[in-house]
Scaffold this active site. Structure first.
Site, PDB file in Angstrom:
ATOM      1  N   TYR A  64       3.992  12.425   6.874  1.00 58.45           N
ATOM      2  CA  TYR A  64       4.341  10.950   6.071  1.00 58.45           C
ATOM      3  C   TYR A  64       5.439  10.631   7.315  1.00 58.45           C
ATOM      4  CZ  TYR A  64       5.492   7.258   2.633  1.00 58.45           C
ATOM      5  OH  TYR A  64       5.296   6.588   2.405  1.00 58.45           O
ATOM      6  N   THR A 107       7.943  -8.011   1.509  1.00 57.00           N
ATOM      7  CA  THR A 107       7.305  -7.152   2.849  1.00 57.00           C
ATOM      8  C   THR A 107       5.190  -7.885   2.757  1.00 57.00           C
ATOM      9  OG1 THR A 107       8.696  -5.441   2.678  1.00 57.00           O
ATOM     10  CG2 THR A 107       6.163  -5.252   3.360  1.00 57.00           C
ATOM     11  N   HIS A 128       5.639  -2.510  10.972  1.00 59.83           N
ATOM     12  CA  HIS A 128       5.741  -1.428  10.173  1.00 59.83           C
ATOM     13  C   HIS A 128       6.080  -0.511  10.397  1.00 59.83           C
ATOM     14  CE1 HIS A 128       5.528  -1.771   5.307  1.00 59.83           C
ATOM     15  NE2 HIS A 128       5.035  -0.361   5.175  1.00 59.83           N
ATOM     16  N   ARG A 176       2.498   1.516  10.862  1.00 62.24           N
ATOM     17  CA  ARG A 176       1.674   1.842  10.183  1.00 62.24           C
ATOM     18  C   ARG A 176       0.593   1.201   9.448  1.00 62.24           C
ATOM     19  NH1 ARG A 176       5.472   6.247   7.933  1.00 62.24           N
ATOM     20  NH2 ARG A 176       5.107   6.182   5.748  1.00 62.24           N
ATOM     21  N   ASP A 225      11.571  -5.035  13.880  1.00 61.12           N
ATOM     22  CA  ASP A 225      11.715  -3.912  13.219  1.00 61.12           C
ATOM     23  C   ASP A 225       9.917  -3.188  14.551  1.00 61.12           C
ATOM     24  OD1 ASP A 225       9.898  -2.922  11.551  1.00 61.12           O
ATOM     25  OD2 ASP A 225      11.410  -2.817   9.963  1.00 61.12           O
ATOM     26  N   ILE A 251      12.293   1.850  17.108  1.00 60.40           N
ATOM     27  CA  ILE A 251      13.522   1.726  17.833  1.00 60.40           C
ATOM     28  C   ILE A 251      14.403   3.199  17.348  1.00 60.40           C
ATOM     29  CG2 ILE A 251      16.126   1.131  16.801  1.00 60.40           C
ATOM     30  CD1 ILE A 251      14.786  -2.293  16.518  1.00 60.40           C
ATOM     31  N   GLY A 267      13.960   3.084  10.340  1.00 64.77           N
ATOM     32  CA  GLY A 267      12.843   3.180   9.009  1.00 64.77           C
ATOM     33  C   GLY A 267      13.237   4.210   9.430  1.00 64.77           C
ATOM     34  N   ARG A 268      12.351   5.293  10.486  1.00 63.17           N
ATOM     35  CA  ARG A 268      12.409   6.885  11.062  1.00 63.17           C
ATOM     36  C   ARG A 268      13.496   7.366  11.583  1.00 63.17           C
ATOM     37  NH1 ARG A 268       7.618   4.320  12.836  1.00 63.17           N
ATOM     38  NH2 ARG A 268       5.382   5.407  11.768  1.00 63.17           N
TER      39      ARG A 268
HETATM   40  C1  LIG Z   1       8.115   6.403   5.641  1.00 63.58           C
HETATM   41  C2  LIG Z   1       8.223   4.912   5.058  1.00 63.58           C
HETATM   42  C3  LIG Z   1       8.233   4.472   3.938  1.00 63.58           C
HETATM   43  C4  LIG Z   1       8.348   3.255   3.834  1.00 63.58           C
HETATM   44  N1  LIG Z   1       7.931   2.199   2.921  1.00 63.58           N
HETATM   45  C5  LIG Z   1       8.248   1.000   3.007  1.00 63.58           C
HETATM   46  C6  LIG Z   1       8.756  -0.348   1.720  1.00 63.58           C
HETATM   47  O1  LIG Z   1       8.312   0.969   0.919  1.00 63.58           O
HETATM   48  N2  LIG Z   1       8.556  -1.004   1.848  1.00 63.58           N
HETATM   49  C7  LIG Z   1       8.374  -2.237   2.948  1.00 63.58           C
HETATM   50  O2  LIG Z   1       8.506  -2.981   3.482  1.00 63.58           O
HETATM   51  N3  LIG Z   1       8.763  -1.396   4.305  1.00 63.58           N
HETATM   52  C8  LIG Z   1       8.292   0.588   4.330  1.00 63.58           C
HETATM   53  N4  LIG Z   1       7.694   0.871   5.383  1.00 63.58           N
HETATM   54  C9  LIG Z   1       8.179   0.153   7.036  1.00 63.58           C
HETATM   55  C10 LIG Z   1      10.143   0.228   7.410  1.00 63.58           C
HETATM   56  O3  LIG Z   1      10.289  -0.837   6.469  1.00 63.58           O
HETATM   57  C11 LIG Z   1      10.125  -0.731   8.307  1.00 63.58           C
HETATM   58  O4  LIG Z   1       9.283  -1.623   8.680  1.00 63.58           O
HETATM   59  C12 LIG Z   1       9.499   0.614   9.381  1.00 63.58           C
HETATM   60  O5  LIG Z   1      10.175   1.814   9.362  1.00 63.58           O
HETATM   61  C13 LIG Z   1       9.977   0.530  11.149  1.00 63.58           C
HETATM   62  O6  LIG Z   1       9.730   1.435  11.924  1.00 63.58           O
HETATM   63  P1  LIG Z   1      10.488   2.749  12.202  1.00 63.58           P
HETATM   64  O7  LIG Z   1      10.060   3.526  11.383  1.00 63.58           O
HETATM   65  O8  LIG Z   1      10.562   2.764  13.720  1.00 63.58           O
HETATM   66  O9  LIG Z   1      12.207   2.366  12.499  1.00 63.58           O
HETATM   67  C14 LIG Z   1       8.120   2.407   6.071  1.00 63.58           C
HETATM   68  C15 LIG Z   1       8.359   3.230   6.349  1.00 63.58           C
HETATM   69  C16 LIG Z   1       8.342   4.324   6.677  1.00 63.58           C
HETATM   70  C17 LIG Z   1       8.561   5.435   7.980  1.00 63.58           C
END
Ligand SMILES: Cc1cc2nc3c(=O)[nH]c(=O)nc-3n(C[C@H](O)[C@H](O)[C@H](O)COP(=O)(O)O)c2cc1C
Length: 404
Positions: A54, A186, A300, A303, A331, A334, A354-355
């Site tokens: 996930y 978002t 995102h 995703r 983002d 990264i 995020g990750r």
């Molecule tokens: C597990 C997970 C859950 C996420 N949930 C949200 C969220 O609830 N709201 C949102 O704006 N972005 C969400 N994101 C996107 C992150 O805010 C961010 O844009 C993204 O993780 C950046 O990429 P990176 O994970 O490669 O750093 C989520 C990302 C991940 C990996």
């Protein structure tokens, strides 16, 4: 021919430096992590497959995510030498206030599922490090509870507009009352992206106890034990949920949101407003004209829309178009301090990850997130020193090129 002899004990003994045995398994695990990639490897072993996937996975064929990584690989830095880099300062200003690094912890949903220490752990590390953290609407800690857990942290609240606008307004009022500094709207999630790994894994929130997960549980007993013996997963902003992420998004999120809603939000919230998920110059102009103080160029983390634009490649044109009127963050993909320095050199004020911190969280709770922050911090400083750059302000597009 080399003539050989037996080494004497006096020669051997200084070489023998047995490390003291570390009894704490979390410390032992984390000590092995030199990069975010190492934390990812550890994370994979700590949590059930569906949870790891996930976090790690992206939409459809995961092309967007792959390309974001490839773009960072294309960066070729151009150092300047003989510049006295005995001490460098990686601090900067984000939304007009000091931040120890050009880094923000991105909003992520269901964070307590990765490790039950969850959002408070992430916020405390943000507080210790001196960087902002954005709590997600889909977070698993109430925004008031998070404010208490990390009172000194720069806390932002990420908003998804619900179909129920009164509920959204209520969330905004709660964020204001609990001292959140900025709202992050978002805009790239009118519907959920197709995360095929989640479909194949039968991933639900909360994770269901099926025959498959039962056997997986035997492989990750600590994770299941923590999940079942701590507060049940509940949400920052909705009562409860039993189903898949895609079903949740389809039920709650409003795909009819337009720029008029952004104007509405601007009139409801007088603090800093960040719009996250911008992927074109046209949209960047539009949101800045309607009152955004900052925007996040983001797909995102790959995703949502697959085959989406690559943020690093979009960055220069967006900086050129609106960089004098709004802060620009970036983002997606990264995984190192050098990635962050590259984006800042091309005009970003800061990067979100995020990750990178979620791998740390899965690997070892708050201590794992701290390890992520420490790794990124070290890499940022080292890259600046090797580039011959003493301050963030000195970074410019002259410090790199993108190889074909
Ligand atoms: C597990 C997970 C859950 C996420 N949930 C949200 C969220 O609830 N709201 C949102 O704006 N972005 C969400 N994101 C996107 C992150 O805010 C961010 O844009 C993204 O993780 C950046 O990429 P990176 O994970 O490669 O750093 C989520 C990302 C991940 C990996």
């Amino acid at each position: 021919m080399t003539s050989r002899r037996l080494p004497s004990w006096a020669e051997l003994s200084p070489l023998l430096r047995p490390k003291p045995l570390e009894l704490d398994p979390v410390k032992r695990r984390l000590a092995r992590a030199v990069t975010i990639g190492d934390l990812r490897d550890i994370a994979r072993r700590q949590v059930p497959r569906a949870v790891f996937d996930y976090v790690d996975g992206a939409a459809e064929e995961e092309t967007s995510l792959r390309r974001t990584r490839e773009a960072f690989q294309k960066v070729e830095f151009i150092p300047q030498v003989l510049r006295d880099v005995s001490s460098v300062d990686p601090s900067t200003k984000i939304l007009g206030k000091p931040s120890a690094l050009p880094l923000v912890f991105a909003p992520t949903g269901f964070t307590r599922m990765m490790n039950t220490e969850g959002e408070p752990a992430v916020a405390r590390v943000a507080q210790n490090t001196g960087i902002p953290y954005a709590l997600s609407t889909m977070g698993t800690t109430a925004l008031e509870v998070l404010a208490e857990a990390a009172p000194q942290a720069r806390r932002w609240f990420q908003l998804y507009l619900w179909k129920d606008r009164a509920a959204s307004r209520d969330l905004i009022a709660r964020a204001r009352a609990a001292g959140y500094e900025a709202l992050v709207l978002t805009v790239d999630t009118p519907i959920a992206g197709a995360r095929q790994r989640d479909v194949r894994n039968g991933m639900t929130i909360p994770p269901a106890l099926t025959l498959k997960t039962f056997f997986d549980g035997a492989l990750h007993p600590a994770w299941w034990f923590n999940l079942l013996t701590t507060e049940p997963l509940s949400f920052a902003s909705l009562n409860s949920w039993n189903g898949t992420v895609a079903e949740l998004v389809a039920t709650m999120f409003d795909p009819s949101v337009t720029f008029a809603d952004l104007e509405w939000l601007r009139s409801e919230w007088n603090g800093p407003l960040v719009v996250k998920g911008i992927q074109s110059v046209e949209d960047a102009r539009e949101v800045v004209e309607r009152g955004a103080d900052a925007l996040v160029i983001s797909n995102h983390g790959g995703r949502q829309l697959d085959r989406a634009p690559t943020p690093l490649e979009q960055l220069p044109a967006i900086v050129q178009a609106v960089g004098d009127r709004a802060e620009i963050y970036l983002d997606s993909g990264i995984l190192s301090g050098a990635d962050i320095i590259a984006a800042v050199a091309l005009g970003a004020t800061a990067c979100l990850v995020g990750r990178a911190y979620l791998y740390g969280l899965m690997a070892g709770g708050q201590r794992g997130v701290q390890r992520s922050a420490d790794i990124l911090n070290k890499e940022i400083i080292r890259t600046m020193q090797l580039l011959g750059v003493k301050t963030i302000a000195e970074l410019s597009p002259a410090r790199l090129r993108l190889r074909d």
